[in-house]
Design a protein around this motif. Structure first.
Motif, PDB file in Angstrom:
ATOM      1  N   GLY A 143     -49.360  29.836  85.764  1.00 12.44           N
ATOM      2  CA  GLY A 143     -49.368  28.378  85.788  1.00 12.44           C
ATOM      3  C   GLY A 143     -48.771  27.832  87.060  1.00 12.44           C
ATOM      4  N   LEU A 144     -47.718  28.470  87.554  1.00 16.82           N
ATOM      5  CA  LEU A 144     -47.097  28.048  88.798  1.00 16.82           C
ATOM      6  C   LEU A 144     -48.079  28.162  89.954  1.00 16.82           C
ATOM      7  CD1 LEU A 144     -44.367  27.147  90.022  1.00 16.82           C
ATOM      8  CD2 LEU A 144     -43.866  29.553  90.440  1.00 16.82           C
ATOM      9  N   GLY A 145     -48.850  29.238  89.957  1.00 19.01           N
ATOM     10  CA  GLY A 145     -49.829  29.436  91.013  1.00 19.01           C
ATOM     11  C   GLY A 145     -50.951  28.415  90.984  1.00 19.01           C
ATOM     12  N   ARG A 146     -51.300  27.942  89.784  1.00 20.73           N
ATOM     13  CA  ARG A 146     -52.376  26.959  89.661  1.00 20.73           C
ATOM     14  C   ARG A 146     -51.925  25.557  90.051  1.00 20.73           C
ATOM     15  NH1 ARG A 146     -52.974  29.293  84.245  1.00 20.73           N
ATOM     16  NH2 ARG A 146     -54.517  30.969  84.297  1.00 20.73           N
ATOM     17  N   GLY A 147     -50.601  25.320  90.017  1.00 21.55           N
ATOM     18  CA  GLY A 147     -50.107  23.991  90.350  1.00 21.55           C
ATOM     19  C   GLY A 147     -50.477  22.945  89.319  1.00 21.55           C
ATOM     20  N   SER A 148     -50.582  23.345  88.054  1.00 17.96           N
ATOM     21  CA  SER A 148     -51.051  22.416  87.022  1.00 17.96           C
ATOM     22  C   SER A 148     -49.925  21.781  86.221  1.00 17.96           C
ATOM     23  CB  SER A 148     -52.024  23.137  86.076  1.00 17.96           C
ATOM     24  OG  SER A 148     -51.502  24.369  85.637  1.00 17.96           O
ATOM     25  N   GLY A 149     -48.699  21.866  86.718  1.00 15.91           N
ATOM     26  CA  GLY A 149     -47.603  21.129  86.115  1.00 15.91           C
ATOM     27  C   GLY A 149     -47.084  21.716  84.826  1.00 15.91           C
ATOM     28  N   ALA A 150     -46.397  20.846  84.056  1.00 19.76           N
ATOM     29  CA  ALA A 150     -45.696  21.305  82.861  1.00 19.76           C
ATOM     30  C   ALA A 150     -46.626  21.887  81.816  1.00 19.76           C
ATOM     31  CB  ALA A 150     -44.895  20.152  82.255  1.00 19.76           C
ATOM     32  N   SER A 152     -48.912  24.022  82.107  1.00 26.16           N
ATOM     33  CA  SER A 152     -48.996  25.479  82.269  1.00 26.16           C
ATOM     34  C   SER A 152     -47.619  26.118  82.291  1.00 26.16           C
ATOM     35  CB  SER A 152     -49.727  25.821  83.567  1.00 26.16           C
ATOM     36  OG  SER A 152     -51.105  25.546  83.454  1.00 26.16           O
ATOM     37  N   LEU A 153     -46.666  25.460  82.919  1.00 28.78           N
ATOM     38  CA  LEU A 153     -45.339  26.059  83.064  1.00 28.78           C
ATOM     39  C   LEU A 153     -44.594  26.133  81.742  1.00 28.78           C
ATOM     40  CD1 LEU A 153     -44.137  24.452  86.421  1.00 28.78           C
ATOM     41  CD2 LEU A 153     -45.229  26.660  86.048  1.00 28.78           C
ATOM     42  N   ARG A 154     -45.028  25.366  80.738  1.00 29.05           N
ATOM     43  CA  ARG A 154     -44.364  25.428  79.440  1.00 29.05           C
ATOM     44  C   ARG A 154     -44.723  26.701  78.685  1.00 29.05           C
ATOM     45  NH1 ARG A 154     -45.811  20.650  75.844  1.00 29.05           N
ATOM     46  NH2 ARG A 154     -45.581  22.055  74.079  1.00 29.05           N
ATOM     47  N   GLY A 155     -45.686  27.448  79.192  1.00 27.90           N
ATOM     48  CA  GLY A 155     -46.025  28.732  78.611  1.00 27.90           C
ATOM     49  C   GLY A 155     -46.674  28.627  77.246  1.00 27.90           C
ATOM     50  N   MET A 156     -46.622  29.727  76.515  1.00 29.39           N
ATOM     51  CA  MET A 156     -47.222  29.781  75.180  1.00 29.39           C
ATOM     52  C   MET A 156     -46.255  29.247  74.133  1.00 29.39           C
ATOM     53  SD  MET A 156     -49.021  33.559  75.309  1.00 29.39           S
ATOM     54  CE  MET A 156     -47.586  34.378  76.034  1.00 29.39           C
ATOM     55  N   ALA A 157     -46.800  28.553  73.155  1.00 21.09           N
ATOM     56  CA  ALA A 157     -45.973  28.026  72.066  1.00 21.09           C
ATOM     57  C   ALA A 157     -45.657  29.132  71.073  1.00 21.09           C
ATOM     58  CB  ALA A 157     -46.699  26.892  71.359  1.00 21.09           C
ATOM     59  N   ALA A 158     -44.408  29.163  70.602  1.00 14.77           N
ATOM     60  CA  ALA A 158     -44.049  30.128  69.567  1.00 14.77           C
ATOM     61  C   ALA A 158     -44.757  29.800  68.253  1.00 14.77           C
ATOM     62  CB  ALA A 158     -42.537  30.141  69.364  1.00 14.77           C
ATOM     63  N   TRP A 159     -44.931  28.523  67.970  1.00 15.75           N
ATOM     64  CA  TRP A 159     -45.612  28.111  66.732  1.00 15.75           C
ATOM     65  C   TRP A 159     -46.500  26.909  67.043  1.00 15.75           C
ATOM     66  CZ3 TRP A 159     -47.780  29.220  62.505  1.00 15.75           C
ATOM     67  CH2 TRP A 159     -47.962  28.305  61.458  1.00 15.75           C
ATOM     68  N   ASP A 160     -47.776  27.116  66.931  1.00 15.00           N
ATOM     69  CA  ASP A 160     -48.767  26.068  67.140  1.00 15.00           C
ATOM     70  C   ASP A 160     -49.804  26.275  66.046  1.00 15.00           C
ATOM     71  OD1 ASP A 160     -50.359  24.056  68.129  1.00 15.00           O
ATOM     72  OD2 ASP A 160     -51.178  25.236  69.790  1.00 15.00           O
ATOM     73  N   ALA A 161     -49.462  25.774  64.848  1.00 18.28           N
ATOM     74  CA  ALA A 161     -50.231  26.073  63.628  1.00 18.28           C
ATOM     75  C   ALA A 161     -51.738  26.041  63.892  1.00 18.28           C
ATOM     76  CB  ALA A 161     -49.866  25.061  62.544  1.00 18.28           C
ATOM     77  N   PRO A 162     -52.424  27.105  63.445  1.00 18.55           N
ATOM     78  CA  PRO A 162     -51.961  28.228  62.606  1.00 18.55           C
ATOM     79  C   PRO A 162     -51.531  29.461  63.400  1.00 18.55           C
ATOM     80  CG  PRO A 162     -54.332  28.331  62.782  1.00 18.55           C
ATOM     81  CD  PRO A 162     -53.899  27.135  63.604  1.00 18.55           C
ATOM     82  N   SER A 225     -37.113  29.081  81.185  1.00 20.08           N
ATOM     83  CA  SER A 225     -37.584  27.866  81.853  1.00 20.08           C
ATOM     84  C   SER A 225     -38.763  27.257  81.113  1.00 20.08           C
ATOM     85  CB  SER A 225     -37.987  28.176  83.301  1.00 20.08           C
ATOM     86  OG  SER A 225     -36.874  28.580  84.064  1.00 20.08           O
ATOM     87  N   ALA A 226     -39.655  28.120  80.616  1.00 19.33           N
ATOM     88  CA  ALA A 226     -40.799  27.637  79.849  1.00 19.33           C
ATOM     89  C   ALA A 226     -40.326  26.883  78.603  1.00 19.33           C
ATOM     90  CB  ALA A 226     -41.701  28.799  79.450  1.00 19.33           C
ATOM     91  N   GLY A 227     -39.324  27.420  77.928  1.00 18.46           N
ATOM     92  CA  GLY A 227     -38.799  26.758  76.742  1.00 18.46           C
ATOM     93  C   GLY A 227     -38.197  25.399  77.050  1.00 18.46           C
ATOM     94  N   LEU A 228     -37.458  25.302  78.152  1.00 17.89           N
ATOM     95  CA  LEU A 228     -36.853  24.036  78.541  1.00 17.89           C
ATOM     96  C   LEU A 228     -37.923  23.011  78.917  1.00 17.89           C
ATOM     97  CD1 LEU A 228     -33.909  25.440  80.703  1.00 17.89           C
ATOM     98  CD2 LEU A 228     -33.736  24.392  78.436  1.00 17.89           C
ATOM     99  N   LEU A 229     -38.935  23.463  79.659  1.00 16.71           N
ATOM    100  CA  LEU A 229     -40.019  22.564  80.039  1.00 16.71           C
ATOM    101  C   LEU A 229     -40.811  22.101  78.826  1.00 16.71           C
ATOM    102  CD1 LEU A 229     -41.301  24.229  83.323  1.00 16.71           C
ATOM    103  CD2 LEU A 229     -40.581  21.854  83.079  1.00 16.71           C
ATOM    104  N   ARG A 230     -40.952  22.969  77.846  1.00 23.77           N
ATOM    105  CA  ARG A 230     -41.688  22.602  76.643  1.00 23.77           C
ATOM    106  C   ARG A 230     -41.011  21.438  75.925  1.00 23.77           C
ATOM    107  NH1 ARG A 230     -45.549  24.629  73.656  1.00 23.77           N
ATOM    108  NH2 ARG A 230     -45.739  26.388  75.071  1.00 23.77           N
ATOM    109  N   VAL A 231     -39.683  21.462  75.848  1.00 21.64           N
ATOM    110  CA  VAL A 231     -38.953  20.373  75.197  1.00 21.64           C
ATOM    111  C   VAL A 231     -39.202  19.059  75.929  1.00 21.64           C
ATOM    112  CG1 VAL A 231     -36.653  19.488  74.668  1.00 21.64           C
ATOM    113  CG2 VAL A 231     -37.189  21.897  74.247  1.00 21.64           C
ATOM    114  N   ASP A 232     -39.106  19.103  77.272  1.00 20.65           N
ATOM    115  CA  ASP A 232     -39.336  17.886  78.064  1.00 20.65           C
ATOM    116  C   ASP A 232     -40.778  17.396  77.921  1.00 20.65           C
ATOM    117  OD1 ASP A 232     -36.740  18.169  78.912  1.00 20.65           O
ATOM    118  OD2 ASP A 232     -37.239  18.900  80.908  1.00 20.65           O
ATOM    119  N   ASP A 233     -41.714  18.333  78.003  1.00 18.76           N
ATOM    120  CA  ASP A 233     -43.127  17.960  77.942  1.00 18.76           C
ATOM    121  C   ASP A 233     -43.491  17.385  76.581  1.00 18.76           C
ATOM    122  OD1 ASP A 233     -45.677  17.837  79.265  1.00 18.76           O
ATOM    123  OD2 ASP A 233     -46.332  19.533  78.041  1.00 18.76           O
ATOM    124  N   ASP A 234     -42.921  17.944  75.522  1.00 22.65           N
ATOM    125  CA  ASP A 234     -43.191  17.413  74.181  1.00 22.65           C
ATOM    126  C   ASP A 234     -42.756  15.951  74.064  1.00 22.65           C
ATOM    127  OD1 ASP A 234     -44.331  19.733  73.251  1.00 22.65           O
ATOM    128  OD2 ASP A 234     -42.524  20.455  72.239  1.00 22.65           O
TER     129      ASP A 234
END
Length: 346
Positions: A143-150, A152-162, A225-234
């Motif tokens: 995601g960092l290489g693509r430059g697509s912002g939070a 991509s940088l937020r990574g994969m979600a631990a829980w994104d039902a289902p 860092s992905a976890g922290l960005l996920r909180v902000d992005d949410d």
């Protein structure tokens, strides 16, 4: 020793506990998972270790092995994976899929086919994936290489039902140690060592170099860092969701102008996606945002070509296709379909 099944015995006081403890903690954190789950099993060490832990923590586990049919002998690999899972006490079946090799490329096509097959087979149950902390770190670097912002940088979600990923805090070395200690035979996908795949080079070249240069702990830091960005992005996405869309599908410029750029950009992305623009680019979003904050009477912004002929095409004549254009009209942002002739007009 505790018997995990008629086929295998897992020593939960050994390396396997690193995996099981994460699954147990994940289940406690997400009580809505229920007692019946599926595991997306590839036959690799990560999903195999996850299967063993899931059998120990849930009342009913069924593994779903997707056979993409892209490699010789893939059907045999899938069958062996199901047999191993049954030896752990899980139910299991193989899902055969047909991968459309055109369009966005084989990786994206395989992923689309895989998730569709899993969704159709899960029967209302959540599906657990064996993605690890290492996978998360690779995702963040991509995601960092693509430059697509939070996004991509937020990574994969631990829980994104289902879909559930209980092992994002576990290293791949731990899943292999768990399988090795239990005598579980795992499959090494040759794609995982093929340097023609960008993710493979990140795993085998980039991450080890960063670990060496920065003194270790890089994968864990990237995942954190992905976890922290996920909180902000949410939170930013929540604020974006408050902005109303008109009954006619337009956005009020007066509502958009005072918004912070981070929120306004998300409003515009959600708006474009709701109208069928699946992947709005930075260029698209910046140009549409300029209709709000830099209005000087400019024309519309083409945000996507639909590629559908809008009339008869004479032999040798340029194709006439429909394209979606964002415009500002009477203080509103609207989307209109234009006729565009020839290539390069999207």
């Amino acid at each position: 020793m505790t018997a995990a099944s008629p086929g295998y015995e897992i020593d939960w006081f050994g390396p396997a506990w690193n995996v099981r403890s994460e699954v147990r903690a994940f289940r406690r954190a997400h009580p809505g998972l229920g007692e019946r789950v599926c595991v997306a099993l590839s036959g690799g060490a990560d999903s195999l270790a996850l299967t063993a832990a899931a059998v120990a923590e849930f009342a009913s586990v069924e593994v779903l092995v997707v056979d993409h049919g892209l490699q010789a002998g893939s059907d045999e690999v899938a069958r062996r994976a199901v047999d191993t899972a049954r030896g752990l006490g899980a139910q299991g079946r193989v899902l055969g899929v047909v991968v459309d090799k055109g369009g966005r490329g084989p990786e994206a096509a395989a992923r689309t086919a895989r998730y569709a097959a899993l969704d159709a087979a899960r029967d209302g149950r959540p599906v657990l994936f064996g993605h690890t902390l290492d996978d998360q770190a690779e995702t963040v670097l991509l995601g960092l290489g693509r430059g697509s912002g939070a996004r991509s940088l937020r990574g994969m979600a631990a829980w994104d039902a289902p879909w559930a990923r209980p092992l994002l805090g576990v290293r791949a070395v731990d899943t292999r140690a768990a399988c090795r200690a239990a005598g579980l035979p795992w499959w090494e996908d040759p794609h995982n060592v093929d340097p023609s795949f960008t993710r493979v080079r990140i795993r085998r070249e980039v991450l080890p170099l960063l670990e060496d240069v920065l003194g270790g702990g890089v994968a864990a830091s990237l995942a954190r860092s992905a976890g922290l960005l996920r909180v902000d992005d949410d939170e930013l996405e929540r604020l974006a969701g408050i902005v109303p869309v008109g009954d006619d599908g337009t956005l009020d410029v007066a509502e958009l102008e005072p918004l912070p750029e981070a929120v306004r950009t998300r409003v515009l992305r959600r708006w474009l996606r709701s109208h069928g623009v699946s992947s709005p680019t930075y260029v698209h979003l910046a140009a549409v945002s300029e209709l709000v904050t830099g209005w000087r009477g400019q024309g519309g912004v083409a945000v996507g070509g639909r590629g559908v002929p809008t009339g008869p095409v004479r032999p040798g004549a340029p194709a006439v296709v429909a394209r979606l254009v964002a415009r500002r009209r009477h203080g509103k942002l609207c989307l209109e379909i234009d006729r565009a002739t020839g290539a390069g007009t999207a």
